[in-house]
Structures are given as structure tokens and as C-alpha cells.
Design a protein around this motif. Structure first.
Motif, PDB file in Angstrom:
ATOM      1  N   SER A 155      20.484  78.491  27.534  1.00 42.28           N
ATOM      2  CA  SER A 155      19.372  78.621  26.600  1.00 42.28           C
ATOM      3  C   SER A 155      18.407  79.674  27.141  1.00 42.28           C
ATOM      4  O   SER A 155      17.896  79.544  28.252  1.00 42.28           O
ATOM      5  CB  SER A 155      18.683  77.266  26.453  1.00 42.28           C
ATOM      6  OG  SER A 155      17.652  77.341  25.524  1.00 42.28           O
ATOM      7  N   TRP A 156      18.156  80.705  26.347  1.00 37.52           N
ATOM      8  CA  TRP A 156      17.310  81.818  26.767  1.00 37.52           C
ATOM      9  C   TRP A 156      15.867  81.611  26.338  1.00 37.52           C
ATOM     10  O   TRP A 156      15.590  81.195  25.226  1.00 37.52           O
ATOM     11  CB  TRP A 156      17.806  83.125  26.147  1.00 37.52           C
ATOM     12  CG  TRP A 156      19.173  83.533  26.563  1.00 37.52           C
ATOM     13  CD1 TRP A 156      20.339  83.223  25.937  1.00 37.52           C
ATOM     14  CD2 TRP A 156      19.515  84.337  27.685  1.00 37.52           C
ATOM     15  NE1 TRP A 156      21.391  83.790  26.611  1.00 37.52           N
ATOM     16  CE2 TRP A 156      20.919  84.481  27.694  1.00 37.52           C
ATOM     17  CE3 TRP A 156      18.786  84.945  28.702  1.00 37.52           C
ATOM     18  CZ2 TRP A 156      21.599  85.205  28.655  1.00 37.52           C
ATOM     19  CZ3 TRP A 156      19.465  85.683  29.668  1.00 37.52           C
ATOM     20  CH2 TRP A 156      20.849  85.795  29.638  1.00 37.52           C
ATOM     21  N   VAL A 157      14.933  81.949  27.205  1.00 38.91           N
ATOM     22  CA  VAL A 157      13.525  82.049  26.845  1.00 38.91           C
ATOM     23  C   VAL A 157      13.294  83.468  26.355  1.00 38.91           C
ATOM     24  O   VAL A 157      12.650  83.704  25.340  1.00 38.91           O
ATOM     25  CB  VAL A 157      12.607  81.760  28.063  1.00 38.91           C
ATOM     26  CG1 VAL A 157      11.157  82.084  27.748  1.00 38.91           C
ATOM     27  CG2 VAL A 157      12.750  80.320  28.507  1.00 38.91           C
ATOM     28  N   LYS A 158      13.839  84.412  27.081  1.00 39.50           N
ATOM     29  CA  LYS A 158      13.741  85.829  26.730  1.00 39.50           C
ATOM     30  C   LYS A 158      15.156  86.400  26.796  1.00 39.50           C
ATOM     31  O   LYS A 158      15.702  86.622  27.867  1.00 39.50           O
ATOM     32  CB  LYS A 158      12.829  86.532  27.727  1.00 39.50           C
ATOM     33  CG  LYS A 158      12.651  87.998  27.488  1.00 39.50           C
ATOM     34  CD  LYS A 158      11.738  88.593  28.552  1.00 39.50           C
ATOM     35  CE  LYS A 158      11.851  90.086  28.577  1.00 39.50           C
ATOM     36  NZ  LYS A 158      11.201  90.637  29.758  1.00 39.50           N
ATOM     37  N   MET A 159      15.742  86.603  25.643  1.00 38.80           N
ATOM     38  CA  MET A 159      17.116  87.088  25.542  1.00 38.80           C
ATOM     39  C   MET A 159      17.184  88.581  25.874  1.00 38.80           C
ATOM     40  O   MET A 159      16.369  89.354  25.376  1.00 38.80           O
ATOM     41  CB  MET A 159      17.630  86.860  24.123  1.00 38.80           C
ATOM     42  CG  MET A 159      19.014  87.325  23.884  1.00 38.80           C
ATOM     43  SD  MET A 159      20.092  85.922  23.988  1.00 38.80           S
ATOM     44  CE  MET A 159      21.592  86.602  23.396  1.00 38.80           C
TER      45      MET A 159
END
Length: 155
Positions: A68-72
Motif C-alpha cells: 500500500s503506497w502513501v506516495k506512489m
């Protein structure tokens, strides 16, 4: 015949003699201090402590679908990497990504190259700009590692 009992020495000779005596004294003092230090150091027992620098906490292998990305990161092909490739060429790269407890990407390695070293380096840099959500195990943040497949298609 008269004999001189005392001859006045030349001033230059006296000053050079004093300079030589001073330098001999300084060198002797240094040698003596070094010898004294060596004797003291050799008679004192050494004190050492082993420190375990390895991480005591294991790294959790996470499946790719749990990422799960916070900032992709923005996965794009840099123009200078595709000069010799034809349109529609598909390039796949598989990266091994390590993440700390806070979700910061700490290491990215190539598991399977795309065949283009320029594209591989670019993909690694792009992933490093990303930020992950921390991985949780039993309600506790853990260090993690996952495989990240990337497919590039040359426009």
C-alpha cells in the motif's frame, strides 16, 4: 712566548650550537614521551565490548498484493533510455524492495533485469521516491520486503 687562556668564540658559532642543542632536546623529549606512553599502554589491560550490529528483528516477506503506497512513484521511461528501442517494445523488470518500520524505502535491488541498464537504474530511482504505508503484523509495525514487478511499454 705568551699563551692565551681564553678565546672569545664567534657569535654565529654559539647561536648555531644553541639551536642544535634545543632541537636535540625536543627530539629526546618526544622519544621519551612515546616510550613512556608505549610502556603504560602495554601494561594496562585492554577493554573491549562486542556490539551486535545486526538487526535483531527479522524482515517480513510481504506478498505484492498487500503493498500500500502513501506516495506512489511515477513509473515512466526516460527518453534517453529508449533511443535504440522500437515502438511497442515491452520491457519487464522485477525489483526487490526493502521497507523500514515507518514505511520508508531503504533498499531497492534488481531481481530480474529488463535488459536495459539505463531503464533498470531509472526504475530503481523512481521506486526510491515512493513512500509506503508501514507494514503491520499483529498490530505492530515491522520491517518488510516485497517483490515489485514493473512493465514498461515503449511509446
Amino acid at each position: 712566548m705568551t699563551r692565551k687562556l681564553y678565546t672569545k668564540p664567534d657569535v654565529n658559532t654559539v647561536s648555531s650550537l644553541l639551536t642544535n642543542i634545543k632541537s636535540i632536546g625536543a627530539n629526546s623529549l618526544l622519544v621519551t614521551m612515546f616510550a613512556l606512553f608505549t610502556m603504560i599502554a602495554s601494561t594496562m589491560p585492554a577493554r573491549a565490548e562486542l556490539i551486535d550490529l545486526s538487526e535483531s528483528e527479522p524482515v517480513t516477506q510481504v506478498p505484492t498484493n498487500n503493498v500500500s503506497w502513501v506516495k506512489m512513484p511515477r513509473f515512466r521511461i526516460e527518453p534517453h533510455c529508449i533511443n535504440t528501442m522500437s515502438n511497442g517494445t515491452k520491457l519487464n523488470i522485477l525489483l526487490d524492495v526493502s521497507v523500514d518500520k515507518q514505511g520508508k524505502i531503504t533498499d531497492v535491488k534488481i531481481k530480474k533485469s529488463s535488459g536495459s541498464s539505463c531503464l533498470d537504474r531509472s526504475a530503481i530511482q523512481q521506486v526510491k521516491y515512493g513512500q509506503m504505508k508501514p507494514f503491520m503484523t499483529k498490530g505492530k509495525a515491522v520491517r518488510a520486503r516485497f517483490s515489485l514487478p514493473i512493465r514498461y511499454v515503449v511509446p
